[in-house]
Design an enzyme around this catalytic site. Structure first.
Site, PDB file in Angstrom:
ATOM      1  N   ASN A  91      -9.340  26.209  26.737  1.00 13.65           N
ATOM      2  CA  ASN A  91     -10.649  25.624  27.607  1.00 13.65           C
ATOM      3  C   ASN A  91     -10.603  24.530  27.900  1.00 13.65           C
ATOM      4  O   ASN A  91      -9.708  24.264  27.558  1.00 13.65           O
ATOM      5  CB  ASN A  91     -11.918  26.179  26.465  1.00 13.65           C
ATOM      6  CG  ASN A  91     -11.431  27.090  26.061  1.00 13.65           C
ATOM      7  OD1 ASN A  91     -12.641  27.807  25.967  1.00 13.65           O
ATOM      8  ND2 ASN A  91     -11.072  26.979  24.586  1.00 13.65           N
ATOM      9  N   HIS A 104      -4.118  21.804  25.513  1.00 17.45           N
ATOM     10  CA  HIS A 104      -3.223  22.769  24.747  1.00 17.45           C
ATOM     11  C   HIS A 104      -4.172  24.707  24.740  1.00 17.45           C
ATOM     12  O   HIS A 104      -5.042  24.739  25.081  1.00 17.45           O
ATOM     13  CB  HIS A 104      -4.389  22.771  22.921  1.00 17.45           C
ATOM     14  CG  HIS A 104      -5.824  22.469  22.687  1.00 17.45           C
ATOM     15  ND1 HIS A 104      -6.325  21.663  23.522  1.00 17.45           N
ATOM     16  CD2 HIS A 104      -7.011  23.857  22.913  1.00 17.45           C
ATOM     17  CE1 HIS A 104      -7.501  21.898  23.356  1.00 17.45           C
ATOM     18  NE2 HIS A 104      -7.788  22.960  23.218  1.00 17.45           N
TER      19      HIS A 104
END
Ligand code: AMP
Length: 123
Positions: A91, A104
């Site tokens: 995201n 991440h």
């Protein structure tokens, strides 16, 4: 967006809060997501200070980028995800609902994962 060194993954990297570690090398740390969305839900993060995948792709060194993706492959193999298959997701920013502003990659597996995106809410 500037990097906030007080974000939760920066604290995990500094050992200030615990994480269930899956893998670590010079460039990368991977640990279990605290709120798993699949039987396997691991987060892979670079050790460098990058806000998002865009920031990482734009600013990280070739060694960091290579190291990151080599680690993703190693982790997926070590977790037994290659043959059954798995999904990665990152995201980035508001529309994606990014909660933690340290790049991440989510790694999901352990069951059929369904459609790629949730249905949008009804108008
Ligand atoms: P994102 O919405 O892509 O920024 O995802 C952030 C993820 O970090 C979520 O799946 C959270 O469950 C996870 N998370 C937040 N805090 C922790 C923590 N302390 N340890 C492990 N995972 C966490």
């Amino acid at each position: 967006m500037t990097y906030d060194p007080e974000n939760i993954f920066a604290k995990i990297l500094r050992g200030q809060i615990p994480a269930k570690k899956v893998y670590e090398d010079d460039h990368v740390l991977a640990f279990h997501d605290i709120n798993p969305q699949a039987p396997v839900h691991v987060l892979v993060i670079p050790k460098g200070a990058y806000v998002s995948i865009h920031d990482f792709g734009a600013k990280a060194s070739a060694d960091e980028i290579t190291g990151f993706f080599r680690a993703v492959s190693k982790i997926a193999a070590e977790l037994g995800l290659i043959e059954p298959g798995f999904r990665t997701l990152s995201n980035s920013g508001l529309n994606a609902g990014q909660e933690v502003p340290h790049f991440h990659l989510h790694l999901f597996g352990g069951r059929p994962l369904g459609p790629m995106l949730a249905r949008p809410p009804a108008p």
